[in-house]
Each structure stands twice: as structure tokens, then as C-alpha cells.
Design an enzyme around this catalytic site. Structure first.
Site, short mmCIF file in Angstrom:
data_model
loop_
_atom_site.label_atom_id
_atom_site.label_comp_id
_atom_site.label_asym_id
_atom_site.label_seq_id
_atom_site.Cartn_x
_atom_site.Cartn_y
_atom_site.Cartn_z
N ARG A 237 49.62 38.98 43.63
CA ARG A 237 50.70 38.37 42.87
C ARG A 237 51.76 37.89 43.86
O ARG A 237 52.05 38.57 44.84
CB ARG A 237 51.33 39.38 41.91
CG ARG A 237 50.48 39.74 40.69
CD ARG A 237 50.35 38.58 39.71
NE ARG A 237 49.62 38.93 38.51
CZ ARG A 237 48.31 38.69 38.33
NH1 ARG A 237 47.61 38.11 39.27
NH2 ARG A 237 47.73 39.00 37.18
N GLU A 266 55.33 30.50 39.39
CA GLU A 266 54.12 29.70 39.08
C GLU A 266 54.29 29.04 37.71
O GLU A 266 54.88 29.65 36.82
CB GLU A 266 52.89 30.61 39.03
CG GLU A 266 52.56 31.24 40.38
CD GLU A 266 51.33 32.15 40.34
OE1 GLU A 266 50.57 32.12 39.36
OE2 GLU A 266 51.14 32.89 41.30
N HIS A 284 46.46 29.41 42.02
CA HIS A 284 46.06 30.64 41.30
C HIS A 284 44.68 30.50 40.64
O HIS A 284 44.57 30.42 39.41
CB HIS A 284 47.12 31.03 40.25
CG HIS A 284 47.02 32.46 39.81
ND1 HIS A 284 48.08 33.21 39.39
CD2 HIS A 284 45.94 33.29 39.70
CE1 HIS A 284 47.68 34.42 39.05
NE2 HIS A 284 46.37 34.49 39.23
C1 8YV Z 1 44.20 35.31 35.43
C2 8YV Z 1 44.53 36.93 37.23
O1 8YV Z 1 43.30 34.43 34.97
O2 8YV Z 1 43.20 38.39 35.98
C3 8YV Z 1 44.23 38.24 36.61
O3 8YV Z 1 45.06 39.16 36.75
O4 8YV Z 1 45.37 36.80 38.06
C4 8YV Z 1 43.77 35.75 36.81
O5 8YV Z 1 42.43 36.09 36.82
C5 8YV Z 1 45.55 34.70 35.44
O6 8YV Z 1 46.50 35.71 35.57
C6 8YV Z 1 45.81 33.94 34.18
O7 8YV Z 1 47.10 33.50 34.12
#
Ligand code: 8YV
Length: 324
Positions: A237, A266, A284
Site C-alpha cells: 500500500r 490513488e 495498482h
Molecule cells: C485490489 C489489492 O484489487 O486485494 C488487494 O488488496 O490491492 C488489489 O488486489 C484493489 O485493492 C482493488 O481496489
């Protein structure tokens, strides 16, 4: 009477039809006006929410009086106020495991593309700059046999470590809250404090969940501990890294480069990072393959359906709310 489900993102026609077999389904439609207004208007009627990428806590869910479950199409759940949901007896589910390998693939792609300057030199070729053989200023750095540091050895961290150890003969270091003796045996991985890992690793890969403890885990001091030749990869993150400090470190040559899939804010459409040739910047896409996104959607659907039909869902983040 059928319960009502509100999708707050990324629900395709097929998922909408599947949901409609058991539930009334509300999908905010941008053609019908502001989707946030539609979301808020529907909330008081809703028993289940499904989607990802939306902050949901006390303020956003105050009017959701009937809400029983939030099914997130993601493994990370930093967007949700788990304490508040738990206090209200609302189940929260996520989609672990099904995205482990594709996210590890992406982590490794960032290691490779940063080290071998893939994106930068692709742009160089396409711009018509390839007039003679590439010279040292454009050389990359080796990956094979270099030391890989994993910050947060969960499932995704372990999958990256396997790629590094078994495919690229990399010694593995890791830091985190607990020792993983099975992985130490399997991969010869060695535990280090974060500071020690930063000082020793050639590639530092961040795979920790975002929490109060990991917010800005990597700042100016930590970047200063890294080797000048090292590369930082963040597929976790954005707020785990203090972005201005990273930009400065990339600019000054405190570290060699960074491979980034996530950012403090983001989506990101403008950033000093975009001007830095030693930063690889992806939008992302850790889990963004057709197969994995389908598997995540299927799992989130199953979790939601189970919870609303009174069966214990497979992936409860707050199992203490489940009284079944
Ligand atoms: C998500 C991700 O698709 O699963 C997670 O925690 O970071 C990604 O796979 C994303 O967060 C969608 O906004």
C-alpha cells in the site's frame, strides 16, 4: 422476502445476474447521475455490500441500519473500519489466497523491470533513440544471486521469496512480527530486524498490510539505511512509504531505483515520480489478471451469499461477529 445487495464497484453483468438469483441488486449507474448519491440513497435498505476501493467506516455507514455483511473484492482491508463493523456486528469478508501467485508475479516483474530498466529502455527504443549499442550509462544491474529482502513475510511475501530463491538463486532475508520457521527451512530464509534487512538487501520488497503500525514504515531514515545500489519495490500500500522522502531518495541517488504499484494517493495522474527514469510506476495492478480478478469476484460473491443466507462465509476478517 429477498435481501438487498448494493455493489459499490466492479460488478460485471454476469455477477449482477448471479446475485439477482437470490437478492435484489442495486448497482449505481454513472449514466443516472452521481454514483455516490445513489450509493448513499440506497444504503438504508441494504443488507449486503460488495466491491472494492471505497472507504467504509462510521461516517459512511451511519445510515446502513440493515447492513449484515461487507464483502470486499480484495485481500487488503485497510479501507474498512474493522473495529466499527465488529462493534455493529457487521461481517467483513475478503479474498485471500486466490491472488497470491499473480501478485507475486507482479512483485517480481517490478524487481526485474527496475533492475534491467525495462520500461525506461522500452520508451527509449520507441522514441527512436537506439542509434548505436547501449553504453554503460544505460546498463542495468543483475538480479540473479542478489539478496532479496521481504518486509512482511505473509503468503504473497513467501511466493515472491520462492521465485527469488528457486528461480534466481537469491539469498532471502525477511522482517516482520513473527519468525517463519517452515520458510526458514524451505528457503533458507533468514530473519532480520527491519533496519538490518534494509542495510543488507539488494532488493527490498514491501508486502506488509497497511495499519497504524506500518504507516510510513519507510521514510527518509530508512531509505538512508539502504545500499546506494539497492532497489525498493512496493506492491503493498502506498502510505507504507513516505512518498516525498522516496522521491528525494530517487532524485539524489540515495537508492538506485524503485518499482511501484501503489501510491499515497490513488489513482495518481500527476506526480514528480513520473519524471524519474529510475522509478517504474504501475497503476495498482498486483491482482489485475483476467483469471485472478475472476477468482476474486467469485470468492467475494460466495462470501456475500453465504453470509446473507446464514452460512458462515469462508473468509471472515472479523470472525467474532459470526454467531452461527
Ligand atoms: C485490489 C489489492 O484489487 O486485494 C488487494 O488488496 O490491492 C488489489 O488486489 C484493489 O485493492 C482493488 O481496489
Amino acid at each position: 422476502m429477498k435481501k438487498t445487495v448494493l455493489a459499490f464497484s466492479r460488478v460485471n453483468q454476469e455477477m449482477a445476474e448471479r446475485l439477482a438469483q437470490d437478492f435484489n441488486v442495486i448497482i449505481p449507474d454513472p449514466k443516472k447521475g452521481d454514483i455516490n448519491a445513489q450509493f448513499n440513497e440506497a444504503l438504508p435498505e441494504v443488507h449486503g455490500l460488495i466491491g472494492s476501493g471505497r472507504k467504509l467506516g462510521r461516517e459512511q455507514l451511519a445510515t446502513a441500519e440493515r447492513l449484515e455483511v461487507v464483502s470486499s473484492i480484495s485481500v487488503g482491508y485497510d479501507n474498512y473500519d474493522v473495529e466499527y463493523l465488529t462493534e455493529r456486528g457487521i461481517a467483513l469478508t475478503n479474498t485471500p489466497d486466490v491472488l497470491t501467485e499473480s501478485t507475486a508475479d507482479l512483485g517480481f516483474s517490478l524487481i526485474m523491470s527496475s533492475a534491467r530498466r525495462v520500461a525506461e529502455l522500452d520508451a527509449y527504443t520507441k522514441a527512436g533513440n537506439w542509434k548505436r549499442s547501449i553504453e554503460p550509462p544505460h546498463f542495468g544491474t543483475d538480479v540473479y544471486g542478489k539478496t532479496l529482502g521481504i518486509v512482511g513475510m505473509g503468503n504473497i511475501g513467501a511466493a515472491i521469496a520462492r521465485r527469488g530463491r528457486l528461480g534466481f538463486n537469491m539469498p532471502i532475508l525477511y522482517s516482520g512480527n513473527s519468525r517463519k520457521s517452515a520458510l526458514e527451512q524451505e528457503l533458507g530464509a533468514q530473519f532480520r530486524s527491519l533496519d538490518q534487512l534494509l542495510a543488507e538487501a539488494d532488493f527490498v520488497c514491501l508486502v506488509v498490510p497497511l495499519s497504524d503500525k506500518t504507516h510510513h514504515l519507510i521514510g527518509k531514515r530508512e531509505l538512508g539505511l539502504m545500499k546506494k545500489s539497492a532497489i525498493l519495490v512496493n506492491i503493498a500500500r502506498g502510505p507504507i512509504v513516505e512518498e516525498p522522502a522516496l522521491i528525494e531518495a530517487l532524485h539524489n541517488g540515495t537508492i538506485r531505483g524503485a518499482g511501484l504499484d501503489v501510491y499515497e494517493k490513488e489513482p495518481l495522474s500527476e506526480s514528480p515520480l513520473f519524471k524519474l527514469s529510475n522509478a517504474v510506476t504501475l497503476p495498482h495492478i498486483g491482482s489485475a489478471t483476467t483469471e485472478t480478478r475472476q477468482a476474486m469476484a467469485d470468492l467475494a460473491y460466495q462470501n456475500l451469499r453465504s453470509a446473507l443466507l446464514g452460512e458462515r462465509p469462508q473468509n471472515l476478517v472479523n470472525p467474532q461477529v459470526w454467531k452461527g
